[in-house]
Design a protein around this motif. Structure first.
Motif, PDB file in Angstrom:
ATOM      1  N   LEU A  28      -8.696 -30.119 -12.895  1.00 17.52           N
ATOM      2  CA  LEU A  28      -7.769 -28.963 -12.151  1.00 17.52           C
ATOM      3  C   LEU A  28      -6.325 -28.938 -12.649  1.00 17.52           C
ATOM      4  CD1 LEU A  28      -7.874 -27.092  -9.780  1.00 17.52           C
ATOM      5  CD2 LEU A  28      -6.958 -28.965  -8.199  1.00 17.52           C
ATOM      6  N   GLY A  29      -5.662 -29.848 -12.926  1.00 12.71           N
ATOM      7  CA  GLY A  29      -4.262 -29.711 -13.500  1.00 12.71           C
ATOM      8  C   GLY A  29      -4.370 -29.240 -14.813  1.00 12.71           C
ATOM      9  N   ALA A  30      -5.136 -29.445 -15.543  1.00 11.28           N
ATOM     10  CA  ALA A  30      -4.923 -28.800 -16.978  1.00 11.28           C
ATOM     11  C   ALA A  30      -5.658 -27.448 -16.722  1.00 11.28           C
ATOM     12  CB  ALA A  30      -6.044 -29.615 -17.835  1.00 11.28           C
ATOM     13  N   ASP A  31      -6.464 -26.900 -15.859  1.00 10.01           N
ATOM     14  CA  ASP A  31      -6.748 -25.634 -15.625  1.00 10.01           C
ATOM     15  C   ASP A  31      -5.432 -24.653 -15.199  1.00 10.01           C
ATOM     16  OD1 ASP A  31      -8.465 -23.298 -15.867  1.00 10.01           O
ATOM     17  OD2 ASP A  31      -9.162 -23.841 -14.001  1.00 10.01           O
ATOM     18  N   MET A  32      -4.867 -25.388 -14.343  1.00  5.18           N
ATOM     19  CA  MET A  32      -3.664 -24.772 -13.603  1.00  5.18           C
ATOM     20  C   MET A  32      -2.668 -24.660 -14.728  1.00  5.18           C
ATOM     21  SD  MET A  32      -3.492 -26.848 -10.114  1.00  5.18           S
ATOM     22  CE  MET A  32      -1.972 -25.909  -9.547  1.00  5.18           C
ATOM     23  N   ALA A  33      -2.371 -25.544 -15.682  1.00  4.60           N
ATOM     24  CA  ALA A  33      -1.205 -25.373 -16.771  1.00  4.60           C
ATOM     25  C   ALA A  33      -1.741 -24.252 -17.622  1.00  4.60           C
ATOM     26  CB  ALA A  33      -1.176 -26.823 -17.412  1.00  4.60           C
ATOM     27  N   ARG A  34      -3.083 -24.210 -18.037  1.00  2.46           N
ATOM     28  CA  ARG A  34      -3.652 -23.149 -19.010  1.00  2.46           C
ATOM     29  C   ARG A  34      -3.244 -21.808 -18.477  1.00  2.46           C
ATOM     30  NH1 ARG A  34      -8.369 -20.920 -19.575  1.00  2.46           N
ATOM     31  NH2 ARG A  34      -9.258 -22.252 -17.973  1.00  2.46           N
ATOM     32  N   ARG A  35      -3.497 -21.652 -16.923  1.00  3.25           N
ATOM     33  CA  ARG A  35      -3.625 -20.103 -16.449  1.00  3.25           C
ATOM     34  C   ARG A  35      -2.317 -20.175 -15.932  1.00  3.25           C
ATOM     35  NH1 ARG A  35      -9.606 -20.135 -13.939  1.00  3.25           N
ATOM     36  NH2 ARG A  35      -9.056 -17.851 -13.433  1.00  3.25           N
ATOM     37  N   GLY A  36      -1.244 -20.777 -15.832  1.00  2.00           N
ATOM     38  CA  GLY A  36       0.118 -20.496 -15.302  1.00  2.00           C
ATOM     39  C   GLY A  36       0.294 -20.641 -13.990  1.00  2.00           C
ATOM     40  N   VAL A  37      -0.556 -21.506 -13.465  1.00  2.00           N
ATOM     41  CA  VAL A  37      -0.632 -21.498 -11.847  1.00  2.00           C
ATOM     42  C   VAL A  37       0.308 -23.000 -11.643  1.00  2.00           C
ATOM     43  CG1 VAL A  37      -1.907 -22.074  -9.738  1.00  2.00           C
ATOM     44  CG2 VAL A  37      -2.773 -20.429 -11.770  1.00  2.00           C
ATOM     45  N   ARG A  38       1.482 -22.606 -10.616  1.00  4.22           N
ATOM     46  CA  ARG A  38       2.262 -23.602 -10.282  1.00  4.22           C
ATOM     47  C   ARG A  38       1.419 -24.774  -9.449  1.00  4.22           C
ATOM     48  NH1 ARG A  38       7.608 -23.673  -6.919  1.00  4.22           N
ATOM     49  NH2 ARG A  38       6.307 -22.486  -5.534  1.00  4.22           N
ATOM     50  N   LEU A  39       1.753 -25.994  -9.769  1.00  6.70           N
ATOM     51  CA  LEU A  39       1.283 -26.993  -8.759  1.00  6.70           C
ATOM     52  C   LEU A  39       2.226 -27.333  -7.914  1.00  6.70           C
ATOM     53  CD1 LEU A  39      -0.914 -29.240  -7.849  1.00  6.70           C
ATOM     54  CD2 LEU A  39       0.392 -30.698  -9.198  1.00  6.70           C
ATOM     55  N   VAL A  40       1.998 -27.180  -6.521  1.00  8.38           N
ATOM     56  CA  VAL A  40       2.776 -27.526  -5.459  1.00  8.38           C
ATOM     57  C   VAL A  40       1.924 -28.853  -4.794  1.00  8.38           C
ATOM     58  CG1 VAL A  40       3.757 -26.935  -3.142  1.00  8.38           C
ATOM     59  CG2 VAL A  40       3.529 -25.347  -4.777  1.00  8.38           C
ATOM     60  N   TYR A  41       2.708 -29.876  -4.654  1.00  7.77           N
ATOM     61  CA  TYR A  41       1.875 -31.099  -4.131  1.00  7.77           C
ATOM     62  C   TYR A  41       2.953 -32.013  -3.581  1.00  7.77           C
ATOM     63  CZ  TYR A  41       3.586 -34.633  -7.591  1.00  7.77           C
ATOM     64  OH  TYR A  41       4.341 -35.690  -8.282  1.00  7.77           O
ATOM     65  N   HIS A  90       7.135 -33.341   8.579  1.00  3.85           N
ATOM     66  CA  HIS A  90       6.936 -31.849   9.002  1.00  3.85           C
ATOM     67  C   HIS A  90       7.402 -30.894   7.779  1.00  3.85           C
ATOM     68  CE1 HIS A  90       4.682 -32.991  12.639  1.00  3.85           C
ATOM     69  NE2 HIS A  90       5.814 -33.886  12.990  1.00  3.85           N
ATOM     70  N   GLU A  91       8.792 -31.410   7.568  1.00  3.62           N
ATOM     71  CA  GLU A  91       9.339 -30.820   6.520  1.00  3.62           C
ATOM     72  C   GLU A  91       8.809 -30.550   5.332  1.00  3.62           C
ATOM     73  OE1 GLU A  91      14.094 -31.129   6.784  1.00  3.62           O
ATOM     74  OE2 GLU A  91      13.022 -33.085   6.951  1.00  3.62           O
ATOM     75  N   ARG A  92       8.162 -31.637   4.627  1.00  7.62           N
ATOM     76  CA  ARG A  92       7.278 -31.593   3.741  1.00  7.62           C
ATOM     77  C   ARG A  92       6.322 -30.688   3.817  1.00  7.62           C
ATOM     78  NH1 ARG A  92       3.501 -36.769   2.009  1.00  7.62           N
ATOM     79  NH2 ARG A  92       3.634 -36.617  -0.274  1.00  7.62           N
ATOM     80  N   LYS A  93       5.531 -30.672   4.864  1.00  9.00           N
ATOM     81  CA  LYS A  93       4.188 -29.970   4.838  1.00  9.00           C
ATOM     82  C   LYS A  93       4.587 -28.386   4.914  1.00  9.00           C
ATOM     83  CE  LYS A  93       2.402 -32.041   8.285  1.00  9.00           C
ATOM     84  NZ  LYS A  93       1.499 -32.543   9.430  1.00  9.00           N
ATOM     85  N   MET A  94       5.693 -28.112   5.611  1.00  8.75           N
ATOM     86  CA  MET A  94       6.111 -26.751   5.626  1.00  8.75           C
ATOM     87  C   MET A  94       6.596 -26.049   4.508  1.00  8.75           C
ATOM     88  SD  MET A  94       6.068 -24.555   8.315  1.00  8.75           S
ATOM     89  CE  MET A  94       5.612 -23.078   7.977  1.00  8.75           C
ATOM     90  N   LEU A  95       7.230 -26.909   3.874  1.00  8.38           N
ATOM     91  CA  LEU A  95       7.901 -26.404   2.495  1.00  8.38           C
ATOM     92  C   LEU A  95       6.574 -26.100   1.471  1.00  8.38           C
ATOM     93  CD1 LEU A  95      10.155 -25.642   0.739  1.00  8.38           C
ATOM     94  CD2 LEU A  95      10.592 -27.982   0.107  1.00  8.38           C
ATOM     95  N   MET A  96       5.744 -27.214   1.509  1.00  5.38           N
ATOM     96  CA  MET A  96       4.209 -26.973   0.634  1.00  5.38           C
ATOM     97  C   MET A  96       3.677 -25.819   1.115  1.00  5.38           C
ATOM     98  SD  MET A  96       3.305 -30.914   0.571  1.00  5.38           S
ATOM     99  CE  MET A  96       1.816 -30.835  -0.063  1.00  5.38           C
ATOM    100  N   PHE A  97       3.546 -25.619   2.334  1.00  5.94           N
ATOM    101  CA  PHE A  97       2.970 -24.512   2.770  1.00  5.94           C
ATOM    102  C   PHE A  97       3.544 -22.998   2.357  1.00  5.94           C
ATOM    103  CE2 PHE A  97       2.397 -20.922   5.690  1.00  5.94           C
ATOM    104  CZ  PHE A  97       1.241 -20.867   5.826  1.00  5.94           C
TER     105      PHE A  97
END
Length: 187
Positions: A28-41, A90-97
């Protein structure tokens, strides 16, 4: 370049008991990088979270980690990526969202389950229309899917609730499934 700009990945801070879980995180990580999709985690460096982040980073992709201060010592950080340290979960989840266009769940523990359930609950309450995708590797999420069906069958959610979640069997299907939902404007 993908129509999907940013994907929040929920997954374990442990590797689990099956090498396929780590392989899925890396794929999944490699596909995201290849397709220009930013990972939020969730920002940690351990388990599937760390594997996903390192893979995106190493493949030249963009990563944004969000971690509460109290977890810094326990989970550590992945070097070379953008992190934001917050005070509470809570801050973590809201920012990720807020930073994500869609959500994906790889296998994980109680924290991953809680994040998926909260995201689905918000969808059920019409607080968002962002895609929620689970990667059902080796039927990992089947008990949750069965429970969701039971909730609908027993009258605690409408039949349309089943459409709040997209189930895929492999990480290679995630971005396409998210993009299909984004284009249709449905959850």
């Amino acid at each position: 370049m993908s129509a999907l700009k940013s994907l929040c990945v929920y997954c374990g801070s442990s590797p689990g008991d099956d090498r396929r879980f780590k392989e899925a995180a890396c794929t999944l990580g490699a596909d995201m990088a290849r397709r220009g999709v930013r990972l939020v985690y969730g920002g940690g460096g351990m388990g599937l979270m760390g594997e996903t982040a390192r893979t995106v980073r190493d493949a030249g992709g963009d990563v944004f980690g969000v971690i509460p201060e109290f977890l810094l010592q326990k989970e550590g950080l992945v070097e070379g990526i953008n992190h934001q340290v917050v005070t509470t979960m809570h801050e973590r989840k809201m920012l990720m969202f807020d930073e994500a266009d869609a959500f994906c769940a790889l296998p994980g523990g109680i924290g991953t389950l809680e994040e998926v359930i909260e995201t689905l609950s918000w969808a059920r309450l019409d607080l968002h229309r962002k895609p929620v995708i689970v990667v059902n590797i080796d039927n990992f999420w089947s008990p949750l899917l069965d429970l969701m069906g039971h909730i609908v069958d027993r009258g605690f959610a409408p039949a349309a609730f089943r459409d709040c979640i997209v189930v895929v069997e492999s990480p290679e299907e995630v971005i396409g499934a998210a993009e299909k939902r984004l284009v249709k404007g449905v959850i």
